[in-house]
Write a protein that holds these residues in place. Structure first.
Motif, PDB file in Angstrom:
ATOM      1  N   VAL A  69      -2.685  -7.133  -4.182  1.00  0.00           N
ATOM      2  CA  VAL A  69      -1.321  -7.308  -4.677  1.00  0.00           C
ATOM      3  C   VAL A  69      -0.507  -6.036  -4.446  1.00  0.00           C
ATOM      4  O   VAL A  69       0.647  -6.087  -3.973  1.00  0.00           O
ATOM      5  N   PHE A  70      -1.078  -4.883  -4.765  1.00  0.00           N
ATOM      6  CA  PHE A  70      -0.369  -3.607  -4.571  1.00  0.00           C
ATOM      7  C   PHE A  70      -0.024  -3.397  -3.095  1.00  0.00           C
ATOM      8  O   PHE A  70       1.068  -2.940  -2.764  1.00  0.00           O
ATOM      9  N   ALA A  71      -0.967  -3.737  -2.208  1.00  0.00           N
ATOM     10  CA  ALA A  71      -0.733  -3.567  -0.769  1.00  0.00           C
ATOM     11  C   ALA A  71       0.390  -4.487  -0.292  1.00  0.00           C
ATOM     12  O   ALA A  71       1.266  -4.064   0.468  1.00  0.00           O
ATOM     13  N   ALA A  72       0.372  -5.743  -0.736  1.00  0.00           N
ATOM     14  CA  ALA A  72       1.398  -6.699  -0.313  1.00  0.00           C
ATOM     15  C   ALA A  72       2.781  -6.295  -0.821  1.00  0.00           C
ATOM     16  O   ALA A  72       3.780  -6.411  -0.103  1.00  0.00           O
ATOM     17  N   ARG A  73       2.837  -5.823  -2.053  1.00  0.00           N
ATOM     18  CA  ARG A  73       4.127  -5.407  -2.617  1.00  0.00           C
ATOM     19  C   ARG A  73       4.715  -4.234  -1.846  1.00  0.00           C
ATOM     20  O   ARG A  73       5.937  -4.104  -1.727  1.00  0.00           O
ATOM     21  N   ASN A  74       3.868  -3.385  -1.308  1.00  0.00           N
ATOM     22  CA  ASN A  74       4.336  -2.222  -0.563  1.00  0.00           C
ATOM     23  C   ASN A  74       5.113  -2.635   0.684  1.00  0.00           C
ATOM     24  O   ASN A  74       5.994  -1.911   1.156  1.00  0.00           O
TER      25      ASN A  74
END
Length: 276
Positions: free
Chosen positions: A213-218
């Protein structure tokens, strides 16, 4: 005479029915790893009735492939970057131009792919190695099917601390009362083997999910493609489905997702042939 003859060593690896290396100081050394590659390759071609003369080339990838320095069975053998294979395989299987591709192997690798651009973002040491290591240590279970069977009757409320255990109202629009506050934070003395099996699976998948999730939000994207052996576990779709709904992410499980990296390696070969 004593000495090391590479050509003879390859013939021994390729022709052996069993390779035994008595060693106290090197239980998983170079010879053992090379012989396992020859064994796996031989088993695959035998099961699928593929003649060695039908194999044009062999593509090898992953950290473990670094010990392969020569052609296998005399067939041209090429090394390709694992992260390129992960990105290309996930992109192809999901039929997307841009996505976060997550390879759930022994550990977990996360790749961003957009068009022809593939970028390794990082990952986590939590993965299949964690799952099966904890399962074997805590439950004495190593097989995926046995772990899944145990987890089917597990009660996660005896393992994980939920927000509902510490609050009577939602703390955020995206965090409902069933959200995990702490994995294994509510471990009950009455927890069964089934409960523990479910807790281990939940711990691993929630960790991988949140890092994804953190990677996609970036990159401000919603599509996350899950590949690797763990993608075939039944509980994966449930855990990632809950996280997807919670954080507005689209977690995808393409057909043949467990073979994503292998498919990516094959595609790299075809791309090179086309551009040659």
């Amino acid at each position: 005479r004593l000495g090391f003859v590479p050509d003879l060593a390859r013939k021994i690896y390729a022709g052996s029915d069993m390779f035994l290396m008595p060693s106290k100081s090197e239980p998983c050394g170079l010879s053992q790893m090379i012989s396992s590659v020859y064994g796996a390759f031989g088993k695959f071609t035998s099961l699928h009735k593929i003649a060695l003369t039908d194999v044009e080339c062999v593509m090898v990838t992953g950290v473990g492939s670094s010990f392969i320095g020569d052609d296998l069975y005399g067939i041209p053998t090429h090394h390709v970057r694992e992260f390129d294979c992960i990105g290309l395989g996930g992109q192809y299987l999901a039929a997307l131009d841009e996505a976060i591709v997550v390879s759930m192997g022994t550990g977990t690798a996360i790749v961003h792919v957009k068009g022809d651009h593939i970028e390794y973002l990082g990952g986590t040491g939590v993965g299949g190695g964690t799952l099966f290591g904890l399962a074997e240590t805590i439950l004495g279970v190593r097989e995926m099917s046995n772990l899944e069977a145990l987890a089917e009757n597990g009660d996660i409320s005896k393992i994980d601390l939920r927000i509902s255990d510490i609050s009577k109202k939602n703390l955020s629009p995206t965090l409902d009362l069933d959200t995990t506050a702490s994995n294994f934070g509510k471990l009950s003395d009455l927890a069964t083997r089934e409960d523990l099996a479910l807790g281990i699976i939940n711990l691993v998948f929630e960790t991988i999910g949140m890092v994804s999730v953190f990677a996609a939000r970036n990159f401000n994207i919603k599509n996350v493609v899950l590949t690797g052996k763990l993608s075939s576990m039944k509980k994966a779709k449930h855990v990632f489905g809950v996280l997807g709904k919670m954080f507005g992410m689209n977690f995808l499980f393409p057909e043949k997702a467990r073979y994503g990296t292998v498919i990516g390696a094959a595609l790299l070969h075809f791309h090179k042939m086309r551009n040659a």
